[in-house]
Design an enzyme around this catalytic site. Structure first.
Site, mmCIF file in Angstrom:
data_model
loop_
_atom_site.group_PDB
_atom_site.id
_atom_site.type_symbol
_atom_site.label_atom_id
_atom_site.label_comp_id
_atom_site.label_asym_id
_atom_site.label_seq_id
_atom_site.Cartn_x
_atom_site.Cartn_y
_atom_site.Cartn_z
ATOM 1 C CD GLU A 128 -2.959 -1.318 2.142
ATOM 2 O OE1 GLU A 128 -4.068 -1.776 1.836
ATOM 3 O OE2 GLU A 128 -2.658 -1.020 3.299
ATOM 4 C CB CYS A 184 2.998 7.504 3.347
ATOM 5 S SG CYS A 184 3.386 6.273 4.586
ATOM 6 C CB CYS A 238 7.181 -5.310 8.412
ATOM 7 S SG CYS A 238 8.552 -4.502 9.272
ATOM 8 C CB CYS A 288 6.514 -3.058 15.981
ATOM 9 S SG CYS A 288 8.196 -2.630 15.500
ATOM 10 C CB CYS A 299 3.022 -2.262 13.589
ATOM 11 S SG CYS A 299 3.063 -1.817 11.843
ATOM 12 C CB CYS A 302 0.861 5.706 11.613
ATOM 13 S SG CYS A 302 1.360 7.318 11.174
HETATM 14 N N1 SAH Z 1 9.490 0.302 9.750
HETATM 15 C C1 SAH Z 1 9.530 1.735 9.815
HETATM 16 C C2 SAH Z 1 8.340 2.390 9.110
HETATM 17 C C3 SAH Z 1 7.068 1.990 9.763
HETATM 18 S S1 SAH Z 1 5.593 2.851 9.799
HETATM 19 C C4 SAH Z 1 9.558 2.168 11.273
HETATM 20 O O1 SAH Z 1 9.389 1.325 12.145
HETATM 21 O O2 SAH Z 1 9.778 3.334 11.544
HETATM 22 C C5 SAH Z 1 5.765 4.459 10.332
HETATM 23 C C6 SAH Z 1 5.395 4.736 11.787
HETATM 24 O O3 SAH Z 1 4.077 4.290 12.172
HETATM 25 C C7 SAH Z 1 6.357 4.071 12.730
HETATM 26 O O4 SAH Z 1 6.786 4.980 13.688
HETATM 27 C C8 SAH Z 1 5.492 3.008 13.352
HETATM 28 O O5 SAH Z 1 6.007 2.587 14.571
HETATM 29 C C9 SAH Z 1 4.163 3.720 13.457
HETATM 30 N N2 SAH Z 1 3.058 2.804 13.731
HETATM 31 C C10 SAH Z 1 3.005 1.479 13.517
HETATM 32 N N3 SAH Z 1 1.822 0.983 13.914
HETATM 33 C C11 SAH Z 1 1.094 2.014 14.372
HETATM 34 C C12 SAH Z 1 -0.232 2.128 14.882
HETATM 35 N N4 SAH Z 1 -1.041 1.076 14.962
HETATM 36 N N5 SAH Z 1 -0.654 3.344 15.252
HETATM 37 C C13 SAH Z 1 0.146 4.425 15.123
HETATM 38 N N6 SAH Z 1 1.390 4.380 14.627
HETATM 39 C C14 SAH Z 1 1.871 3.185 14.259
#
Ligand code: SAH
Length: 411
Positions: free
Chosen positions: A95, A108, A115, A119, A122, A382
């Site tokens: 996406e 974005c 991934c 985390c 996420c 995000c």
């Molecule tokens: N792998 C990269 C890019 C990920 S997405 C990273 O970890 O930075 C971009 C941001 O969205 C990251 O800071 C991630 O931690 C955040 N994110 C992930 N899941 C989320 C959620 N459910 N709500 C809000 N932010 C989230």
């Protein structure tokens, strides 16, 4: 047969010059003409490249192509945010999200199908990991978004709803020499700058961990920065990472773009739980890499992302711990209200808790802002990007690292 043709999308300037010289016996300036057509004008078809000789174009189309991912669905949020699901191959989908604001338009993009960082908060992590995107697949997201946005004939945010565009056929011939980057009539009222660009910023905040796909992400960023590519300044290209320390050092030397770091916790115990890569590269090590990154960059600051999880990492004590980590450093905290997704055990912190947290940081001289949630009605916010991932890893990073530390403890 098209598989035998070289995809010119994403080739570095030097690679394209070598290609035209070795395969076509042409001068390097031909490569520069091609780049202008591909990136500035969004062409996918050699036949429209009117300043190239007919014979040259015919020969080019035998040995080369400009191949972009196929759009599966387009969704438009009530706030104007757009989300595209792109087909990467038979089963995989990723996406890409466009966020228009009055003074800028942010794209974005994703760097991987799924991934592996695992985390716990996420949605992408839940999908598992399938593979890295190629340079062409990364650059292709920008190419497609530029084309789609140039073809937008709405003035302002359209109504929310189900996907508005069905499957598109992709391939040479469909694009035509659109004047992407020009102030075409009918561009959305938001997300366009005075110079007419629709995409003013690119952030690697879609699916995937960009530093785990360093090999392809860095060449893609070079195209974003190249003045014959998307011609963006370094501070308008942001790489967001969960904290792959060795690659942060490498990036500092090789492609010093703006850096965002997913911190999410002010101490190792909590961060180990939320961002499992922390078990390998703990906070102290990560921050040392960040400050080094800034040293090589003449000053700008690093943005630390911090997702606000109710009752988990949002207490005043956590804010005070963050102050101790960041005090006197060129750091900005970006507080992200947690975006829910099916199956998650977390809840978003109440607004009052987020504001109190921000105030504590601000009172101690740490710049903290709250990220406005965009596109959540179409799951484009995000951490909500899930795409369509056929998980091939089976073993997630979190459990791998847990096992490794268990082993270490046993020994
Ligand atoms: N792998 C990269 C890019 C990920 S997405 C990273 O970890 O930075 C971009 C941001 O969205 C990251 O800071 C991630 O931690 C955040 N994110 C992930 N899941 C989320 C959620 N459910 N709500 C809000 N932010 C989230």
């Amino acid at each position: 047969m098209s598989g035998d043709r070289t995809n010119l999308l994403g080739l570095a300037r030097a690679e394209l010059e070598a290609f035209v010289s070795e395969r076509l016996g042409a001068q390097p300036f031909r490569a520069r003409q091609l780049m202008k057509w591909i990136y500035r004008r969004g062409a996918a078809d050699f036949s429209v490249m009117s300043d190239l000789q007919r014979e040259f174009r015919a020969r080019l189309s035998e040995i080369a192509q400009i191949s972009v991912p196929q759009i599966v669905t387009t969704q438009v949020s009530s706030d104007g945010t757009r989300k595209w699901m792109l087909r990467m191959d038979e089963v995989q989908g990723i996406e890409t999200v466009y966020i228009p604001e009055p003074d800028r338009g942010t794209l974005c993009i994703s760097s991987q199908v799924g991934c592996a960082m695992d985390c716990s908060f996420c949605a992408t992590a839940q999908q598992g990991f399938n593979r890295n995107l190629s340079v062409a697949e990364i650059v292709g997201q920008v190419w497609l978004a530029q084309r789609e946005l140039a073809g937008t004939h709405t003035a302002g945010p359209p109504a929310a709803g189900p996907p508005v565009a069905g499957p598109h056929a992709a391939g040479p011939g469909m694009a035509g020499p659109r004047a992407a980057g020009l102030p075409a009539a009918g561009l959305p009222a938001t997300g366009t700058r005075a110079d007419g660009r629709t995409i003013t910023n690119i952030v690697f905040m879609g699916m995937g961990e960009p530093l785990a796909n360093y090999r392809n992400v860095v060449p893609a960023m070079r195209i974003f920065l190249d003045d014959l590519g998307y011609d963006l300044s370094r501070r308008r290209v942001t790489l967001s990472t969960s904290g792959l320390v060795p690659q942060i050092y490498k990036l500092a030397e090789e492609c010093n773009v703006a850096l965002a770091v997913s911190l999410h916790a002010p101490n190792d115990e909590l961060r180990n739980e939320l961002v499992p890569i922390n078990r390998k590269h703990p906070i102290g090590e990560l921050l040392r890499a960040c400050w080094h990154y800034l040293d090589t960059q003449n000053g700008r600051s690093i943005t630390f992302e911090y997702v606000m999880l109710d009752g988990v990492n949002d207490k005043p004590e956590h804010a005070r711990q963050l102050v101790r980590l960041m005090k006197g450093r060129p750091a900005k905290l970006n507080l992200i209200p947690f975006n829910i997704f099916p199956g998650t055990r977390y809840r978003r912190s109440p607004t009052a808790a987020i504001l109190r947290f921000r105030d504590i940081l601000n009172e101690h001289g740490i710049i903290a802002t709250t990220r406005r949630t965009r596109g959540d009605d179409i799951d484009a916010a995000c951490g909500q990007l899930a795409g369509r991932v056929n998980d091939r890893t089976l073993v997630r990073l979190g459990s791998k690292l847990l096992n490794a530390s268990d082993e270490a403890r046993v020994r």
